[in-house]
Scaffold this motif. Structure first.
Motif, mmCIF file in Angstrom:
data_model
loop_
_atom_site.group_PDB
_atom_site.id
_atom_site.type_symbol
_atom_site.label_atom_id
_atom_site.label_comp_id
_atom_site.label_asym_id
_atom_site.label_seq_id
_atom_site.Cartn_x
_atom_site.Cartn_y
_atom_site.Cartn_z
ATOM 1 N N VAL A 183 12.910 -93.448 -69.853
ATOM 2 C CA VAL A 183 13.171 -94.114 -68.572
ATOM 3 C C VAL A 183 14.624 -94.550 -68.492
ATOM 4 O O VAL A 183 15.278 -94.418 -67.445
ATOM 5 C CB VAL A 183 12.218 -95.317 -68.380
ATOM 6 N N HIS A 184 15.173 -95.065 -69.592
ATOM 7 C CA HIS A 184 16.579 -95.477 -69.599
ATOM 8 C C HIS A 184 17.499 -94.285 -69.332
ATOM 9 O O HIS A 184 18.469 -94.395 -68.571
ATOM 10 C CB HIS A 184 16.935 -96.118 -70.941
ATOM 11 N N ILE A 185 17.215 -93.158 -69.963
ATOM 12 C CA ILE A 185 18.050 -91.969 -69.766
ATOM 13 C C ILE A 185 18.005 -91.524 -68.313
ATOM 14 O O ILE A 185 19.023 -91.191 -67.702
ATOM 15 C CB ILE A 185 17.606 -90.818 -70.695
ATOM 16 N N GLU A 186 16.795 -91.519 -67.733
ATOM 17 C CA GLU A 186 16.652 -91.145 -66.327
ATOM 18 C C GLU A 186 17.481 -92.079 -65.453
ATOM 19 O O GLU A 186 18.153 -91.636 -64.516
ATOM 20 C CB GLU A 186 15.178 -91.228 -65.922
ATOM 21 N N ALA A 187 17.431 -93.364 -65.757
ATOM 22 C CA ALA A 187 18.179 -94.344 -64.965
ATOM 23 C C ALA A 187 19.684 -94.126 -65.102
ATOM 24 O O ALA A 187 20.428 -94.260 -64.131
ATOM 25 C CB ALA A 187 17.798 -95.768 -65.402
ATOM 26 N N MET A 188 20.144 -93.801 -66.307
ATOM 27 C CA MET A 188 21.571 -93.531 -66.509
ATOM 28 C C MET A 188 22.028 -92.338 -65.682
ATOM 29 O O MET A 188 23.078 -92.375 -65.014
ATOM 30 C CB MET A 188 21.853 -93.265 -67.992
ATOM 31 N N MET A 189 21.245 -91.249 -65.730
ATOM 32 C CA MET A 189 21.627 -90.050 -64.979
ATOM 33 C C MET A 189 21.602 -90.302 -63.479
ATOM 34 O O MET A 189 22.471 -89.817 -62.743
ATOM 35 C CB MET A 189 20.700 -88.891 -65.356
ATOM 36 N N ASP A 190 20.625 -91.062 -63.023
ATOM 37 C CA ASP A 190 20.569 -91.406 -61.600
ATOM 38 C C ASP A 190 21.783 -92.243 -61.196
ATOM 39 O O ASP A 190 22.366 -92.046 -60.118
ATOM 40 C CB ASP A 190 19.286 -92.175 -61.286
ATOM 41 N N TRP A 191 22.151 -93.174 -62.065
ATOM 42 C CA TRP A 191 23.317 -94.027 -61.776
ATOM 43 C C TRP A 191 24.587 -93.175 -61.699
ATOM 44 O O TRP A 191 25.405 -93.341 -60.790
ATOM 45 C CB TRP A 191 23.457 -95.092 -62.865
ATOM 46 N N ILE A 192 24.753 -92.267 -62.638
ATOM 47 C CA ILE A 192 25.936 -91.399 -62.637
ATOM 48 C C ILE A 192 25.963 -90.539 -61.383
ATOM 49 O O ILE A 192 27.029 -90.346 -60.768
ATOM 50 C CB ILE A 192 25.961 -90.525 -63.906
ATOM 51 N N GLU A 193 24.804 -90.030 -60.976
ATOM 52 C CA GLU A 193 24.751 -89.195 -59.769
ATOM 53 C C GLU A 193 25.199 -89.989 -58.545
ATOM 54 O O GLU A 193 25.842 -89.438 -57.638
ATOM 55 C CB GLU A 193 23.322 -88.665 -59.575
ATOM 56 N N ARG A 194 24.887 -91.271 -58.518
ATOM 57 C CA ARG A 194 25.290 -92.107 -57.373
ATOM 58 C C ARG A 194 26.740 -92.530 -57.447
ATOM 59 O O ARG A 194 27.362 -92.793 -56.408
ATOM 60 C CB ARG A 194 24.402 -93.361 -57.301
ATOM 61 N N HIS A 195 27.314 -92.613 -58.669
ATOM 62 C CA HIS A 195 28.618 -93.256 -58.827
ATOM 63 C C HIS A 195 29.716 -92.369 -59.413
ATOM 64 O O HIS A 195 30.824 -92.860 -59.651
ATOM 65 C CB HIS A 195 28.475 -94.496 -59.722
ATOM 66 N N PHE A 196 29.451 -91.076 -59.668
ATOM 67 C CA PHE A 196 30.480 -90.271 -60.349
ATOM 68 C C PHE A 196 31.731 -90.086 -59.501
ATOM 69 O O PHE A 196 32.800 -89.765 -60.032
ATOM 70 C CB PHE A 196 29.913 -88.906 -60.774
ATOM 71 N N ARG A 197 31.631 -90.316 -58.202
ATOM 72 C CA ARG A 197 32.813 -90.191 -57.339
ATOM 73 C C ARG A 197 33.718 -91.416 -57.419
ATOM 74 O O ARG A 197 34.783 -91.444 -56.811
ATOM 75 C CB ARG A 197 32.384 -89.955 -55.890
ATOM 76 N N GLU A 198 33.279 -92.428 -58.159
ATOM 77 C CA GLU A 198 34.062 -93.656 -58.326
ATOM 78 C C GLU A 198 34.622 -93.699 -59.750
ATOM 79 O O GLU A 198 34.136 -92.982 -60.630
ATOM 80 C CB GLU A 198 33.158 -94.877 -58.105
ATOM 81 N N PRO A 199 35.634 -94.526 -60.003
ATOM 82 C CA PRO A 199 36.099 -94.703 -61.394
ATOM 83 C C PRO A 199 34.935 -95.131 -62.279
ATOM 84 O O PRO A 199 34.178 -96.044 -61.932
ATOM 85 C CB PRO A 199 37.158 -95.806 -61.272
#
Length: 290
Positions: A183-199
């Motif tokens: 679940v933590h890994i899924e949450a990390m990947m979801d977070w990156i997908e939402r925020h990779f366009r930011e620093p």
């Protein structure tokens, strides 16, 4: 004799299979990239594959895994009585990923193939094992036409074969494959997908997950085989490839779009990952499309 099974959705190819395609004598040359994952199994033939500035020998018993938007060139010289026999499978990762949710190890492996930093695109495989996996599923697709269930079963079976017999990934104990960690890994990947366009900020990621920065960094590397920084960089470069191929946005604008990067730094990262500059990549895509 070549056997092809193809399903094309509007605007892109979501599933393409050429099972034991064969060429004889003719010079074979392909220079292209796909928005999907391409798995190329070589049954017979000799030639050269170029990927991101590196060359690899094409030979029977080899598998090439080309990640989405990874530009590659294949060349097999024409020789009298020589054969080039391949199985080519290309599909959009988004087509399969929802069906892997009940299988966390397989899902992690799939994301390693499509999003991770593979050390090289070439692997060795067993012809007999490969055929035992493929033949029954291919026959089912032939009999059922474009039935989605048959395609999904083929992809899952093939992915499982690759995971167990062909492509190595960091090994984890059963305790490490806990539901909570998945679940933590899924949450990390979801977070990156939402925020990779930011620093990128490891601290913000850890804070949102209510975990320590060290634990987040260590867990991600343990499960995916790549660091968070490398994963974010690879995600940004894939997005850059999409923009270079589908828009006329200038490089400086793309650099800003994929992570608020400066143009010089973006070009340096892109060349390191892709073996060419962003403008050369755009030109190569246009050339390959002709």
């Amino acid at each position: 004799m070549a056997s092809r099974i193809e399903h094309v959705a509007p605007g892109h190819s979501s599933f393409f299979l050429a099972f034991r395609d064969e060429w004889t004598e003719e010079h074979f040359l392909r220079f292209h990239a796909h928005q999907g994952l391409e798995l190329l199994f070589i049954h017979e033939g000799r030639g050269v594959v170029e990927v991101e500035g590196n060359s690899y020998e094409l030979e029977g018993g080899s598998l090439f895994c080309f990640q989405p938007y990874q530009l590659h060139k294949l060349e097999i010289p024409g020789r009298k009585s020589a054969r080039y026999v391949r199985t080519n499978l290309t599909f959009d990762p988004r087509f399969l990923e929802p069906y892997l949710a009940p299988f966390p190890k397989l899902l992690s492996f799939f994301r390693y193939l499509t999003r991770g930093a593979l050390p090289m695109p070439k692997f060795s495989f067993s012809e007999n094992q490969f055929m035992s996996v493929m033949e029954g599923q291919v026959q089912a697709i032939r009999e059922n036409g474009e039935e989605q269930e048959a395609r999904i079963l083929l992809l899952i079976s093939l992915l499982r074969y690759l995971q167990l017999s062909v492509i190595a990934q960091p090994q984890l104990s059963p305790e490490e494959w806990s539901a909570a960690k998945t679940v933590h890994i899924e949450a990390m990947m979801d977070w990156i997908e939402r925020h990779f366009r930011e620093p990128f900020s490891l601290e913000l990621l850890a804070e949102e997950l209510h975990l320590s920065s060290y634990y987040v960094s260590h867990l991600f590397k343990q499960y995916t085989g790549v660091s968070l920084t490398d994963y974010v960089t690879a995600r940004r470069m894939r997005e850059a490839c999409v923009l270079l191929g589908s828009t006329d946005m200038p490089v400086r604008q793309i650099a800003d779009e994929v992570g608020r990067l400066s143009a010089p730094y973006f070009c340096k990262l892109f060349k390191k990952q892709k073996g060419m500059t962003p403008l050369d990549y755009r030109s190569a895509l246009h050339y390959a499309a002709k």
